[in-house]
Scaffold this motif. Structure first.
Motif, PDB file in Angstrom:
ATOM      1  N   SER A   1       0.815  -1.217   0.000  1.00  0.00           N
ATOM      2  CA  SER A   1       0.000   0.000   0.000  1.00  0.00           C
ATOM      3  C   SER A   1       0.847   1.264   0.000  1.00  0.00           C
ATOM      4  CB  SER A   1      -0.961   0.001   1.196  1.00  0.00           C
ATOM      5  OG  SER A   1      -0.257   0.063   2.409  1.00  0.00           O
ATOM      6  N   ASP A   2       2.101   1.187   0.456  1.00  0.00           N
ATOM      7  CA  ASP A   2       2.985   2.351   0.415  1.00  0.00           C
ATOM      8  C   ASP A   2       3.328   2.763  -1.015  1.00  0.00           C
ATOM      9  OD1 ASP A   2       3.077   2.660   3.143  1.00  0.00           O
ATOM     10  OD2 ASP A   2       4.982   1.601   3.404  1.00  0.00           O
ATOM     11  N   ALA A   3       3.070   1.896  -1.979  1.00  0.00           N
ATOM     12  CA  ALA A   3       3.371   2.214  -3.376  1.00  0.00           C
ATOM     13  C   ALA A   3       2.176   2.783  -4.126  1.00  0.00           C
ATOM     14  CB  ALA A   3       3.879   0.964  -4.101  1.00  0.00           C
ATOM     15  N   LEU A   4       1.042   2.944  -3.455  1.00  0.00           N
ATOM     16  CA  LEU A   4      -0.139   3.517  -4.105  1.00  0.00           C
ATOM     17  C   LEU A   4       0.095   4.982  -4.478  1.00  0.00           C
ATOM     18  CD1 LEU A   4      -2.876   2.015  -1.781  1.00  0.00           C
ATOM     19  CD2 LEU A   4      -2.761   1.658  -4.264  1.00  0.00           C
ATOM     20  N   PRO A   5      -0.508   5.458  -5.559  1.00  0.00           N
ATOM     21  CA  PRO A   5      -0.381   6.876  -5.910  1.00  0.00           C
ATOM     22  C   PRO A   5      -0.893   7.822  -4.843  1.00  0.00           C
ATOM     23  CG  PRO A   5      -1.218   5.613  -7.775  1.00  0.00           C
ATOM     24  CD  PRO A   5      -1.216   4.682  -6.595  1.00  0.00           C
ATOM     25  N   SER A   6      -1.823   7.368  -4.009  1.00  0.00           N
ATOM     26  CA  SER A   6      -2.363   8.229  -2.959  1.00  0.00           C
ATOM     27  C   SER A   6      -1.358   8.499  -1.849  1.00  0.00           C
ATOM     28  CB  SER A   6      -3.628   7.599  -2.356  1.00  0.00           C
ATOM     29  OG  SER A   6      -3.374   6.274  -1.921  1.00  0.00           O
ATOM     30  N   VAL A   7      -0.245   7.778  -1.845  1.00  0.00           N
ATOM     31  CA  VAL A   7       0.804   8.000  -0.851  1.00  0.00           C
ATOM     32  C   VAL A   7       1.832   8.965  -1.428  1.00  0.00           C
ATOM     33  CG1 VAL A   7       2.612   6.939   0.545  1.00  0.00           C
ATOM     34  CG2 VAL A   7       0.460   5.725   0.159  1.00  0.00           C
ATOM     35  N   ARG A   8       2.000  10.084  -0.767  1.00  0.00           N
ATOM     36  CA  ARG A   8       2.972  11.090  -1.180  1.00  0.00           C
ATOM     37  C   ARG A   8       4.168  11.023  -0.235  1.00  0.00           C
ATOM     38  NH1 ARG A   8       2.241  15.725  -4.044  1.00  0.00           N
ATOM     39  NH2 ARG A   8      -0.034  15.450  -3.870  1.00  0.00           N
ATOM     40  N   TYR A   9       5.358  10.951  -0.816  1.00  0.00           N
ATOM     41  CA  TYR A   9       6.576  10.977  -0.010  1.00  0.00           C
ATOM     42  C   TYR A   9       7.103  12.404   0.048  1.00  0.00           C
ATOM     43  CZ  TYR A   9       6.595   5.894  -0.086  1.00  0.00           C
ATOM     44  OH  TYR A   9       6.259   4.573   0.088  1.00  0.00           O
ATOM     45  N   THR A  10       7.825  12.734   1.117  1.00  0.00           N
ATOM     46  CA  THR A  10       8.382  14.066   1.241  1.00  0.00           C
ATOM     47  C   THR A  10       9.221  14.380   0.011  1.00  0.00           C
ATOM     48  OG1 THR A  10      10.189  13.072   2.518  1.00  0.00           O
ATOM     49  CG2 THR A  10       8.410  14.112   3.758  1.00  0.00           C
TER      50      THR A  10
ATOM     51  N   ALA B   1       5.494   6.568  -5.584  1.00  0.00           N
ATOM     52  CA  ALA B   1       6.065   5.313  -6.064  1.00  0.00           C
ATOM     53  C   ALA B   1       5.422   4.858  -7.366  1.00  0.00           C
ATOM     54  CB  ALA B   1       5.908   4.223  -5.003  1.00  0.00           C
ATOM     55  N   SER B   2       4.178   5.260  -7.598  1.00  0.00           N
ATOM     56  CA  SER B   2       3.484   4.880  -8.835  1.00  0.00           C
ATOM     57  C   SER B   2       2.511   5.978  -9.217  1.00  0.00           C
ATOM     58  CB  SER B   2       2.743   3.551  -8.662  1.00  0.00           C
ATOM     59  OG  SER B   2       1.659   3.684  -7.758  1.00  0.00           O
ATOM     60  N   GLU B   3       2.097   5.939 -10.477  1.00  0.00           N
ATOM     61  CA  GLU B   3       1.128   6.909 -10.981  1.00  0.00           C
ATOM     62  C   GLU B   3      -0.252   6.309 -11.183  1.00  0.00           C
ATOM     63  OE1 GLU B   3       4.083   9.590 -13.782  1.00  0.00           O
ATOM     64  OE2 GLU B   3       3.241   7.753 -14.595  1.00  0.00           O
ATOM     65  N   LEU B   4      -0.292   4.993 -11.383  1.00  0.00           N
ATOM     66  CA  LEU B   4      -1.553   4.332 -11.722  1.00  0.00           C
ATOM     67  C   LEU B   4      -1.552   2.928 -11.147  1.00  0.00           C
ATOM     68  CD1 LEU B   4      -4.209   3.984 -13.442  1.00  0.00           C
ATOM     69  CD2 LEU B   4      -2.717   3.274 -15.334  1.00  0.00           C
TER      70      LEU B   4
END
Length: 237
Positions: A70-79, A84-87
């Protein structure tokens, strides 16, 4: 869930994402040490698709890597405005052609991905539902390309975490599975998800970075996609 559209004229919106794409997906077309030597892995030609796609993991040099699925979902924004992904989309792999690899030691498979559902995306990409896109997969040149392609097509539904490649057309027609194809889920009976490439990475070397599975069904993935959050960018090394 909808966020601001991912449109080609807004180049600045892509800057951080393109960097994430290079870290996450472009390595699939990057040569790895020993890959040009057919004697380096005597079982390469007979390996299944998951083992073949897992092979780049020991030599990959990612600046960062999502700790969980789930950390690779587009809804996760990293500082630093990184993703991690767009789609993330669910659908079927329906056909393939041989692509032009970036290095003589590699092969490339261009898969036709029929999109049934957009689970999450940067911007609204729901217009892809009901259509097809091309998904590029780069593999070791000593592997059996035809076998890998046919095994991928034999999967039922799949969920893919993707980044776009090429010019910023709208919507993007060509994609890669992020982090050397690790984020490829096999969907069983329309619900349960297994992660064969990530499992093969872990089986090859438990010390390798690979995502912990915190979404084992499509419903869990859909729920996770509704939780927008920002996390600190993890740095390796």
């Amino acid at each position: 869930m909808q966020r601001s559209p991912l449109r080609a004229p807004v180049a600045s919106a892509f800057c951080a994402v393109v960097l994430a794409g290079c870290l996450a997906g472009c390595a699939a077309d990057t040569p790895h040490p020993g890959s040009a030597d057919p004697d380096a892995d005597p079982d390469a030609h007979g390996a299944g698709f998951a083992e073949v796609l897992a092979r780049p993991a020991p030599t990959a040099d990612y600046a960062w890597y999502p700790e969980t699925v789930s950390d690779a979902l587009p809804s996760v924004r990293y500082t630093g405005d990184m993703h991690a992904s767009e789609l993330v989309a669910v659908g079927r792999l329906t056909g393939w052609t041989a692509g032009e690899p970036a290095h003589p030691s590699l092969e490339r498979i261009d898969l036709t991905f029929a999109v049934d559902e957009v689970v999450d995306s940067l911007g609204d990409l729901t217009m892809l539902e009901g259509g097809t896109v091309t998904v590029r997969v780069g593999i070791d040149g000593t592997a059996d390309r035809d076998r890998v392609a046919e095994e991928l097509l034999a999967l039922d539904d799949v969920v893919l975490f993707l980044n776009h490649v090429g010019p910023e057309q709208w919507p993007p027609p060509e994609w890669v599975v992020v982090f050397d194809d690790a984020f490829l889920g096999d969907v069983h009976d329309g619900a349960a998800i297994t992660w064969p490439v990530a499992e093969a990475i872990a089986a090859n070397n438990p010390a390798d970075s690979h995502p912990a599975v915190d979404a084992s069904t499509l419903d869990e993935l859909r729920v996770a996609a509704t939780r927008e959050r920002t996390v600190e960018l993890p740095l390796n090394g």
